[in-house]
Design a protein around this motif. Structure first.
Motif, PDB file in Angstrom:
ATOM      1  N   TRP A 193      -5.439  -4.395   2.675  1.00 29.33           N
ATOM      2  CA  TRP A 193      -5.311  -3.164   1.883  1.00 29.33           C
ATOM      3  C   TRP A 193      -5.663  -3.420   0.426  1.00 29.33           C
ATOM      4  O   TRP A 193      -5.497  -4.529  -0.089  1.00 29.33           O
ATOM      5  CB  TRP A 193      -3.877  -2.652   1.978  1.00 29.33           C
ATOM      6  CG  TRP A 193      -3.649  -1.291   1.386  1.00 29.33           C
ATOM      7  CD1 TRP A 193      -3.060  -0.993   0.210  1.00 29.33           C
ATOM      8  CD2 TRP A 193      -4.018  -0.039   1.965  1.00 29.33           C
ATOM      9  NE1 TRP A 193      -3.028   0.359  -0.002  1.00 29.33           N
ATOM     10  CE2 TRP A 193      -3.611   0.971   1.076  1.00 29.33           C
ATOM     11  CE3 TRP A 193      -4.648   0.319   3.145  1.00 29.33           C
ATOM     12  CZ2 TRP A 193      -3.821   2.323   1.328  1.00 29.33           C
ATOM     13  CZ3 TRP A 193      -4.854   1.661   3.414  1.00 29.33           C
ATOM     14  CH2 TRP A 193      -4.442   2.646   2.515  1.00 29.33           C
ATOM     15  N   PHE A 194      -6.172  -2.392  -0.219  1.00 31.54           N
ATOM     16  CA  PHE A 194      -6.382  -2.436  -1.662  1.00 31.54           C
ATOM     17  C   PHE A 194      -6.304  -1.010  -2.188  1.00 31.54           C
ATOM     18  O   PHE A 194      -6.492  -0.042  -1.455  1.00 31.54           O
ATOM     19  CB  PHE A 194      -7.737  -3.068  -2.020  1.00 31.54           C
ATOM     20  CG  PHE A 194      -8.921  -2.207  -1.657  1.00 31.54           C
ATOM     21  CD1 PHE A 194      -9.504  -1.375  -2.597  1.00 31.54           C
ATOM     22  CD2 PHE A 194      -9.453  -2.229  -0.379  1.00 31.54           C
ATOM     23  CE1 PHE A 194     -10.588  -0.577  -2.270  1.00 31.54           C
ATOM     24  CE2 PHE A 194     -10.537  -1.441  -0.044  1.00 31.54           C
ATOM     25  CZ  PHE A 194     -11.108  -0.613  -0.991  1.00 31.54           C
ATOM     26  N   GLY A 242       3.057 -11.620  -1.395  1.00 26.55           N
ATOM     27  CA  GLY A 242       3.303 -10.247  -0.952  1.00 26.55           C
ATOM     28  C   GLY A 242       2.472  -9.858   0.233  1.00 26.55           C
ATOM     29  O   GLY A 242       2.642  -8.788   0.773  1.00 26.55           O
ATOM     30  N   GLY A 243       1.525 -10.674   0.682  1.00 24.68           N
ATOM     31  CA  GLY A 243       0.737 -10.329   1.851  1.00 24.68           C
ATOM     32  C   GLY A 243      -0.735 -10.433   1.562  1.00 24.68           C
ATOM     33  O   GLY A 243      -1.182 -10.891   0.510  1.00 24.68           O
ATOM     34  N   VAL A 244      -1.534  -9.983   2.522  1.00 27.83           N
ATOM     35  CA  VAL A 244      -2.981 -10.067   2.416  1.00 27.83           C
ATOM     36  C   VAL A 244      -3.495  -8.883   1.624  1.00 27.83           C
ATOM     37  O   VAL A 244      -3.144  -7.739   1.907  1.00 27.83           O
ATOM     38  CB  VAL A 244      -3.619 -10.092   3.821  1.00 27.83           C
ATOM     39  CG1 VAL A 244      -5.123 -10.243   3.700  1.00 27.83           C
ATOM     40  CG2 VAL A 244      -3.036 -11.234   4.630  1.00 27.83           C
ATOM     41  N   VAL A 245      -4.312  -9.138   0.651  1.00 29.09           N
ATOM     42  CA  VAL A 245      -4.911  -8.094  -0.161  1.00 29.09           C
ATOM     43  C   VAL A 245      -6.411  -8.278  -0.130  1.00 29.09           C
ATOM     44  O   VAL A 245      -6.916  -9.399  -0.186  1.00 29.09           O
ATOM     45  CB  VAL A 245      -4.395  -8.140  -1.622  1.00 29.09           C
ATOM     46  CG1 VAL A 245      -5.006  -7.016  -2.432  1.00 29.09           C
ATOM     47  CG2 VAL A 245      -2.890  -8.063  -1.650  1.00 29.09           C
ATOM     48  N   GLU A 262       4.199  -1.207   1.070  1.00 27.16           N
ATOM     49  CA  GLU A 262       4.399  -0.025   1.902  1.00 27.16           C
ATOM     50  C   GLU A 262       3.444  -0.017   3.085  1.00 27.16           C
ATOM     51  O   GLU A 262       3.804   0.404   4.191  1.00 27.16           O
ATOM     52  CB  GLU A 262       4.225   1.238   1.062  1.00 27.16           C
ATOM     53  CG  GLU A 262       5.329   1.459   0.047  1.00 27.16           C
ATOM     54  CD  GLU A 262       5.051   2.625  -0.872  1.00 27.16           C
ATOM     55  OE1 GLU A 262       5.987   3.369  -1.195  1.00 27.16           O
ATOM     56  OE2 GLU A 262       3.882   2.793  -1.285  1.00 27.16           O
ATOM     57  N   VAL A 263       2.215  -0.481   2.870  1.00 26.26           N
ATOM     58  CA  VAL A 263       1.245  -0.545   3.962  1.00 26.26           C
ATOM     59  C   VAL A 263       1.673  -1.587   4.987  1.00 26.26           C
ATOM     60  O   VAL A 263       1.505  -1.390   6.200  1.00 26.26           O
ATOM     61  CB  VAL A 263      -0.163  -0.842   3.406  1.00 26.26           C
ATOM     62  CG1 VAL A 263      -1.148  -1.102   4.545  1.00 26.26           C
ATOM     63  CG2 VAL A 263      -0.649   0.320   2.561  1.00 26.26           C
ATOM     64  N   PHE A 264       2.237  -2.697   4.530  1.00 30.18           N
ATOM     65  CA  PHE A 264       2.714  -3.716   5.470  1.00 30.18           C
ATOM     66  C   PHE A 264       3.834  -3.165   6.337  1.00 30.18           C
ATOM     67  O   PHE A 264       3.946  -3.503   7.518  1.00 30.18           O
ATOM     68  CB  PHE A 264       3.198  -4.951   4.707  1.00 30.18           C
ATOM     69  CG  PHE A 264       2.093  -5.734   4.067  1.00 30.18           C
ATOM     70  CD1 PHE A 264       0.784  -5.568   4.481  1.00 30.18           C
ATOM     71  CD2 PHE A 264       2.353  -6.622   3.047  1.00 30.18           C
ATOM     72  CE1 PHE A 264      -0.251  -6.273   3.893  1.00 30.18           C
ATOM     73  CE2 PHE A 264       1.334  -7.344   2.457  1.00 30.18           C
ATOM     74  CZ  PHE A 264       0.025  -7.168   2.879  1.00 30.18           C
ATOM     75  N   ASP A 265       4.677  -2.322   5.771  1.00 31.65           N
ATOM     76  CA  ASP A 265       5.734  -1.705   6.569  1.00 31.65           C
ATOM     77  C   ASP A 265       5.162  -0.774   7.632  1.00 31.65           C
ATOM     78  O   ASP A 265       5.775  -0.568   8.687  1.00 31.65           O
ATOM     79  CB  ASP A 265       6.687  -0.920   5.660  1.00 31.65           C
ATOM     80  CG  ASP A 265       7.465  -1.822   4.722  1.00 31.65           C
ATOM     81  OD1 ASP A 265       7.597  -3.017   5.047  1.00 31.65           O
ATOM     82  OD2 ASP A 265       7.913  -1.341   3.662  1.00 31.65           O
ATOM     83  N   ILE A 266       3.990  -0.201   7.370  1.00 27.56           N
ATOM     84  CA  ILE A 266       3.375   0.739   8.308  1.00 27.56           C
ATOM     85  C   ILE A 266       2.502   0.025   9.332  1.00 27.56           C
ATOM     86  O   ILE A 266       2.610   0.267  10.539  1.00 27.56           O
ATOM     87  CB  ILE A 266       2.539   1.791   7.541  1.00 27.56           C
ATOM     88  CG1 ILE A 266       3.449   2.648   6.653  1.00 27.56           C
ATOM     89  CG2 ILE A 266       1.752   2.670   8.502  1.00 27.56           C
ATOM     90  CD1 ILE A 266       2.688   3.614   5.773  1.00 27.56           C
ATOM     91  N   VAL A 324      -2.700   3.784   8.917  1.00 31.73           N
ATOM     92  CA  VAL A 324      -2.005   4.445   7.811  1.00 31.73           C
ATOM     93  C   VAL A 324      -2.177   5.957   7.891  1.00 31.73           C
ATOM     94  O   VAL A 324      -1.214   6.718   7.732  1.00 31.73           O
ATOM     95  CB  VAL A 324      -2.524   3.893   6.469  1.00 31.73           C
ATOM     96  CG1 VAL A 324      -2.047   4.766   5.309  1.00 31.73           C
ATOM     97  CG2 VAL A 324      -2.062   2.455   6.267  1.00 31.73           C
ATOM     98  N   ILE A 325      -3.409   6.428   8.133  1.00 34.29           N
ATOM     99  CA  ILE A 325      -3.651   7.874   8.197  1.00 34.29           C
ATOM    100  C   ILE A 325      -2.862   8.493   9.343  1.00 34.29           C
ATOM    101  O   ILE A 325      -2.260   9.572   9.197  1.00 34.29           O
ATOM    102  CB  ILE A 325      -5.156   8.151   8.338  1.00 34.29           C
ATOM    103  CG1 ILE A 325      -5.891   7.751   7.057  1.00 34.29           C
ATOM    104  CG2 ILE A 325      -5.410   9.622   8.648  1.00 34.29           C
ATOM    105  CD1 ILE A 325      -7.394   7.913   7.140  1.00 34.29           C
TER     106      ILE A 325
END
Length: 682
Positions: free
Chosen positions: A546-547, A675-678, A535-539, A124-125
């Motif tokens: 992510w949290f 929505g994905g893994v959290v 948004e993180v999944f798109d990246i 992400v960064i």
């Protein structure tokens, strides 16, 4: 005619008193605002006057980098600007690689979770820096630090939304239906019609859901901008700018076109005309050197300004469009941001707090390679080498003058040679026959060579000056000059190692700044107003973990966010590649051995070996090579029912890849959220 009662008089009197109290409160609030803004103008002016000498140094250093030197030098060599270009490419050649590891406070039960979150945060960064154009801003920051001694960048989170036209239309349709329902309700019979209250409740629920979706995000990411050293003012409460992170306030100025300012602050439309006007600084082109002329001799702190106030001589309405100087003051004592402009005793916008919290308040990041003990401002490399740069230009100018005076000349005896014959001889061309009346004398008695001072090359040797400049700037001969003596590969490698060693202090300070930027970027991205899970999944892909941390300290308690040391500079030298090649087999063997002893699966060991292969390719320094193009990926599920299983060969049983490893504990299956893994709550 109705007679007024005592109660009506009382109500009118109370309303008038309330209106007077409201007007008095507004007047007091306006007086407090004007006093506060005036105080900020005073603070900024006092600090600017205090640091005026440093800005004079900025103007002089930039003049040397632009090779706008004193015209007394007929020959000027742009050494400073060339050195700045060379060192910038060495110190910042690419965006650094984020390095996120589990924090020391993380227990063994949460290490795997922290590693997964850390890997996601690294991706992400890196993407945020790419989208925010970090390289563009950091390149200018490094160039500024090498030129004037200090460089600044500003990183801020930018969220931009717009209304969705289709959702707006659906909302309008629902409102029309609700209005129609209200008109029908009055006409319906009480007992034999459908329930209008239920229908209205359904419409209201749909409208409420659509209202939350009417604004769609068109940009939600980090933005990094370069800030000129002249445009940042740090409070005088800190003795050195190195301690800027604990300064009570930092002010940053930018220049906004007057028309845009009127559109951005419509409530101050009538008062913006009183604000101080700024215009582009006019510079006349000098055809002698193709650059910009400058007032040689005394240097002013405004010589390097891009915009100047209309009160400055030579500036006015004819200098182009009008601008406003907008000061953004970050106040650490109140955690508020104040926006003001010179000449106006009102806030351009009401003081506000940053949208996202971080462990550091200021979004400014400073890089300065040279600090002197006891000095408020850092020293620039140009300042340290200014005398040598003048000496170099003086030596080259004198050498040119000596060569001009050493042009061969011939003299003649005026009594033995007529002036007309002398002019014939002077104007003769190649292979021309010139008739001369020498009065019966020989040519050696009439014509003779004029003696001149011989040129001693040692007097004009610039090698000692270059050696001292290379010592100050940390640049070796192999980088800054043409090859005069053939060198072996080993000698060139030694010189390159010397350059890297001399630049070590600059690279360390740059790595420290970029590490702070990485932590700041991670905190903003993981804040509640940062990136969502989708948004993180798109990246980072659907397997990202992510949290959103409610407090920035929670990120530090779970992760150590930094960068890989030296990853922003040029790729490793050949010696370092040889060292990596020597240790690579040992690392591969250690990965396999440790994986077996810990009961890791073959998939985990393959991931570790894959990272070693990627690292080896990256150390080559050739970005055109894609390591993943040569690494086998996870295949589809084969006929054996195992992903990654080899096909059955006739006459030979298929080996089980898990037999070579001890059995690993089966993971406990958990239900994946929608929505994905959290990440689980910490």
């Amino acid at each position: 005619m109705t007679m007024p009662t005592a109660e009506s008089f009382t109500d009118a009197l109370a309303a008038e008193q309330a209106a007077d109290a409201e007007r008095e409160a507004q007047a007091q609030a306006l007086a407090r605002e004007e006093a506060d803004v005036t105080n900020w103008h005073k603070r900024i002016k006092e600090s600017r006057d205090f640091d005026k000498g440093a800005r004079k140094g900025y103007a002089l250093d930039r003049r040397y980098c632009a090779n706008r030197v004193d015209p007394v030098y007929d020959v000027s060599v742009p050494i400073a600007g060339t050195y700045v270009n060379l060192l910038t490419s060495f110190l910042y050649a690419r965006d650094p690689e984020p390095a996120v590891q589990p924090a020391e406070s993380v227990g063994t039960s949460r290490v795997k979770l922290a590693k997964q979150v850390g890997r996601t945060l690294e991706i992400v960064i890196a993407r945020l820096w790419k989208r925010g154009r970090l390289k563009h801003a950091a390149d200018a920051m490094v160039r500024s630090g090498l030129s004037v001694g200090i460089g600044w960048i500003k990183a801020a989170w930018h969220r931009e939304t717009e209304r969705d036209a289709m959702t707006d239309q659906r909302i309008a349709d629902l409102r029309n239906k609700m209005q129609a329902l209200a008109s029908i309700e009055t006409e319906l019979a009480a007992g034999d019609a459908a329930n209008p209250d239920l229908l209205r409740a359904q419409y209201e629920q749909q409208m409420q859901a659509l209202e939350s979706q009417v604004e769609q995000i068109i940009y939600n990411s980090l933005v990094v901008d370069f800030v000129r050293a002249d445009d940042v003012q740090v409070s005088m409460d800190v003795a050195t700018l190195k301690d800027y992170v604990i300064a009570p306030w930092i002010a940053h100025r930018s220049f906004m076109p007057y028309d845009e300012a009127v559109a951005a602050f419509p409530e101050l439309r009538d008062e913006l005309g009183k604000a101080e006007a700024y215009y582009h600084a006019k510079r006349d082109c000098d055809p002698r050197d193709g650059g910009f002329t400058a007032t040689y001799g005394a240097v002013s702190d405004t010589d390097a300004e891009v915009f100047r106030s209309a009160t400055v001589a030579g500036q006015g309405a004819d200098a182009g469009p009008r601008f406003l100087c907008v000061w953004e003051v970050w106040d650490l004592t109140t955690n508020l941001i104040h926006t003001i402009t010179p000449g106006l005793r009102r806030y351009l916008r009401a003081p506000y707090a940053p949208d996202q919290a971080s462990t550091r308040f200021y979004p400014f990041f400073q890089w300065a390679p040279l600090w002197v003990d006891g000095e408020r401002h850092p020293q620039s490399l140009v300042d340290r080498s200014r005398a040598l740069l003048d000496e170099y230009n003086r030596t080259r100018t004198n050498y040119r003058e000596h060569r001009r005076r050493a042009i061969p000349k011939m003299g003649f005896d005026r009594g033995a040679l007529d002036p007309d014959d002398a002019r014939k001889l002077e104007g003769a061309t190649t292979s021309e026959m010139v008739g001369l009346d020498l009065k019966g004398q020989t040519s050696r008695d009439v014509l003779f060579a004029v003696q001149y001072n011989q040129i001693d090359a040692a007097l004009y040797d610039t090698a000692p000056i270059r050696a001292e400049l290379e010592l100050i700037w940390g640049i070796q001969e192999a980088l800054s000059s043409s090859i005069q003596t053939a060198k072996t590969a080993t000698e060139s490698e030694i010189q390159q190692q010397g350059t890297e060693s001399r630049l070590g202090y600059s690279r360390d300070s740059l790595d420290e700044l970029l590490g702070e930027l990485a932590l700041y970027s991670g905190e903003l991205a993981m804040s509640p107003n940062g990136l969502s899970v989708d948004e993180v999944f798109d990246i980072a892909g659907p397997e990202a973990l992510w949290f959103n941390a409610p407090l920035p300290d929670l990120v530090n308690s779970l992760l150590n966010v930094d960068i890989r040391a030296g990853s922003s500079g040029r790729p490793a030298s050949s010696l370092r590649r040889q060292q990596w090649g020597a240790i690579l087999p040992q690392l591969q063997e250690a990965v396999i051995t440790i994986g077996r002893m810990r009961g890791a699966t073959s998939f985990d060991i393959a991931n570790s070996l894959e990272q070693l292969a990627v690292e080896s390719v990256e150390r080559l320094g050739d970005p055109s090579i894609d390591a993943y193009a040569f690494i086998p990926q996870v295949p589809e599920v084969s006929a054996m029912g195992m992903p990654g299983a080899d096909p059955m060969m006739p006459g030979a049983p298929s080996p089980d890849p898990m037999q070579q490893l001890p059995p690993a504990e089966a993971p406990v299956p958990t239900a994946a959220p929608v929505g994905g893994v959290v990440a689980q709550p910490l």
